[in-house]
Scaffold this motif. Structure first.
Motif, short mmCIF file in Angstrom:
data_model
loop_
_atom_site.label_atom_id
_atom_site.label_comp_id
_atom_site.label_asym_id
_atom_site.label_seq_id
_atom_site.Cartn_x
_atom_site.Cartn_y
_atom_site.Cartn_z
N PRO A 1 55.27 -40.70 33.50
CA PRO A 1 55.11 -39.30 33.91
C PRO A 1 53.68 -38.80 33.69
CG PRO A 1 57.04 -39.60 32.51
CD PRO A 1 56.27 -40.87 32.44
N ARG A 2 53.21 -37.97 34.62
CA ARG A 2 51.90 -37.35 34.42
C ARG A 2 51.99 -36.28 33.33
NH1 ARG A 2 52.65 -38.10 39.98
NH2 ARG A 2 51.09 -39.48 40.92
N LEU A 3 53.16 -35.68 33.21
CA LEU A 3 53.44 -34.73 32.13
C LEU A 3 54.69 -35.23 31.42
CD1 LEU A 3 52.74 -32.02 30.76
CD2 LEU A 3 54.25 -30.90 32.40
N ASP A 4 54.60 -35.48 30.14
CA ASP A 4 55.69 -36.13 29.42
C ASP A 4 55.99 -35.36 28.13
OD1 ASP A 4 57.56 -37.78 28.37
OD2 ASP A 4 56.26 -39.54 28.15
N PHE A 5 57.17 -34.77 28.05
CA PHE A 5 57.54 -34.00 26.87
C PHE A 5 58.13 -34.88 25.77
CE2 PHE A 5 56.68 -30.66 29.74
CZ PHE A 5 56.43 -29.54 28.97
N ASP A 6 58.12 -36.18 25.98
CA ASP A 6 58.38 -37.12 24.89
C ASP A 6 57.09 -37.51 24.18
OD1 ASP A 6 61.26 -37.55 25.12
OD2 ASP A 6 60.78 -38.40 27.09
N ASP A 7 55.98 -37.04 24.72
CA ASP A 7 54.67 -37.34 24.16
C ASP A 7 54.39 -36.40 22.98
OD1 ASP A 7 52.05 -37.89 23.58
OD2 ASP A 7 51.27 -37.52 25.60
N SER A 8 54.23 -36.96 21.81
CA SER A 8 54.03 -36.15 20.60
C SER A 8 52.66 -35.48 20.56
CB SER A 8 54.21 -37.01 19.35
OG SER A 8 53.27 -38.09 19.35
N SER A 9 51.76 -35.87 21.47
CA SER A 9 50.42 -35.27 21.46
C SER A 9 50.38 -33.91 22.14
CB SER A 9 49.41 -36.21 22.13
OG SER A 9 49.68 -36.33 23.52
N LEU A 10 51.46 -33.53 22.83
CA LEU A 10 51.51 -32.20 23.44
C LEU A 10 51.44 -31.13 22.35
CD1 LEU A 10 54.23 -32.44 26.26
CD2 LEU A 10 51.75 -32.39 26.52
#
Length: 517
Positions: free
Chosen positions: A15-24
């Protein structure tokens, strides 16, 4: 080499935007979903047990897809691209829409009923949502504010739908919802959608006739606060045993409300504005600001109820502390002023201070003294900040070409001033405003304005507030007119001049063409 190719394949499909990404960051969550990371995590915890991941998106990204649609109103095709859902554009659109619907259904089934709906709290719990004002004015009984709101929709291919949703006042198609809100901005329920052709009174009649749960929950006690659009349903509320409060109407032939009518109206609106605050917060979500796409109209009821429930759950009300000692004192002051007469109005109407020959124009900063007040003093004097926020634009319009503020003084009375203030609604209307003040005792003694609400003694009209705000506060704090508004005004004026020149050129061209024929 195979590892490198696998890495790039994974990169292309991620994904270009990933809400599993902890860096958000928290700012990322707020920008895309409208909620903080903590609030998002709490929602996810509530429904994650029932929300499955798929080959196209994780369960966490599904929740994000839902809120991104509500917050930004991007198309499902755009959202599908944002999350890099596999397939062509139509496939992405369908899969993003499926994720949206899955989350919507789970919210309705497992979340909304806990935080929204008649009966989701008891009558005793409802009293917790009273404020210092509702308690002081009406006692600590259940108090509900009713008001309608609307959402614009597209034109339908169905003639009957078009007829039932077209509002002649706004000249557009829309549907309505009825909001029932507590004094502290906590939402009891949002009911709808209803046809756009129905007025608030008709909608309320229908709700009272068909919603047995509402009548059972309310019982035969309590207070209902409405605006003037509910005048035809007042008797129905009263027949059911509810004490109903509504701002007053001007009687036929009258140009100004009486002091007692305006004071009662002011007490009513001091509580009723919380429903307007809720509607303002509701419509900050972009999906409600734009025209609702026809495909979403069958889902609009769910969407409105989900957003309302989450506002109840995660957002504090409009009052930081609705029962603080400050608000209690302010409510008591309002209560004591209820029966106060407007003594300055009596003097004006008797002619003792209103004759033209008495008044002499002067420039405030040359030969005029006026008591200085703090911002907190003004808030307490005028019972809030709303009118004070309007004061700046009134003052900017009242300043002359040199930036001076003109007032009029009575040669025979050294503690009363008068100003002529332009109406903000009509260029043809101006109002006379009188203020009695003191440099030694109470700084502001009395006020009166010729506008429809100018006789009020619980607070004051915006014209009075603008004068006092400028003379007692703003001019002592380096007041300057808004440069942004000035630029807009100049641009419009320049546009008018250019338009006039263009018209003249066209006429000259027509005359020149005539000469050639």
């Amino acid at each position: 080499m195979n590892d490198i190719f696998s890495f790039f394949d994974e990169l292309r499909s991620s994904p270009r935007l990933d809400f599993d990404d902890s860096s958000l960051t928290d700012e990322d969550y707020d920008a895309w979903t409208g909620w903080s990371e903590e609030q998002f995590n709490d929602m996810f915890k509530e429904i994650s047990v029932y929300l499955r991941s798929s080959s196209n998106r994780t369960s966490r990204n599904a929740l994000a897809i839902f809120w991104i649609k509500i917050k930004t109103n991007l198309s499902f095709r755009q959202i599908g691209s944002l999350f890099n859902i596999s397939g062509n554009s139509d496939t992405r659109r369908l899969r993003a829409a499926d994720a949206f619907d899955s989350v919507r259904e789970l919210f309705i089934k497992y979340f909304v009923s806990k935080h929204l709906g008649i009966g989701h709290i008891t009558i005793d719990d409802a009293k917790i949502h009273n404020t210092a004002y509702s308690k002081e004015f009406f006692g600590n009984e259940s108090t509900l504010i009713w008001d309608g709101t609307y959402f614009f929709i597209g034109k339908s291919s169905s003639h009957s739908v078009n007829r039932s949703t077209y509002g002649g006042q706004k000249k557009r198609h829309y549907v309505k919802f009825m909001s029932i809100v507590h004094p502290d901005d906590y939402v009891s329920d949002v009911i709808g959608p209803f046809q756009g052709t129905l007025n608030d009174a008709s909608i309320a009649e229908e709700i009272l006739a068909t919603n047995n749960a509402l009548a059972t929950w309310l019982g035969s006690n309590g207070h209902i606060i409405v605006d003037r659009g509910f005048r035809d349903v007042i008797e129905t509320f009263q027949d059911l045993g509810y004490e109903t409060h509504m701002p007053s109407f001007l009687k036929k032939g009258e140009k100004q409300h009486s002091t007692i009518d305006m004071n009662n109206s002011r007490m009513c609106t001091k509580i009723r504005w919380s429903v307007e605050a809720f509607h303002g917060r509701l419509k900050k979500w972009r999906i409600f600001q734009d025209k609702i796409h026809n495909s979403l109209i069958p889902k609009l009821k769910d969407i409105v109820r989900i957003v309302s429930a989450t506002l109840n759950r995660y957002r504090a009300g409009v009052f930081i502390d609705p029962n603080s000692s400050y608000h209690q004192k302010l409510a008591q002051v309002m209560r004591t002023r209820l029966m106060h007469r407007n003594v300055l109005q009596q003097r004006v109407e008797m002619g003792t201070i209103s004759t033209r020959s008495r008044w002499k124009k002067t420039i405030e900063d040359v030969d005029f003294d006026f008591p200085e007040l703090s911002f907190d003093d003004l808030c307490f004097l005028f019972l809030g900040t709303y009118k004070i926020k309007l004061a700046r634009t009134y003052v900017e319009e009242h300043l002359d070409q040199e930036g001076d503020y003109t007032v009029e003084l009575d040669a025979n009375t050294d503690n009363i001033l008068r100003c002529t203030i332009q109406s903000r609604h009509s260029s043809a209307v101006k109002y006379k405003s009188w203020i009695q003040y003191s440099l030694s005792g109470d700084p502001i003694i009395a006020w009166y304005c010729t506008c429809p609400g100018g006789a009020v003694t619980i607070g004051a009209c915006a014209h009075i507030v603008s004068i006092v705000w400028y003379l007692s506060y703003a001019r002592h704090h380096h007041f300057e007119p808004s440069k942004g508004r000035r630029r807009i005004q100049q641009a419009i004026m320049e546009r008018i001049v250019v338009g006039e020149d263009d018209d003249m050129d066209d006429k000259d061209q027509e005359e020149e063409d005539d000469d050639w024929h």
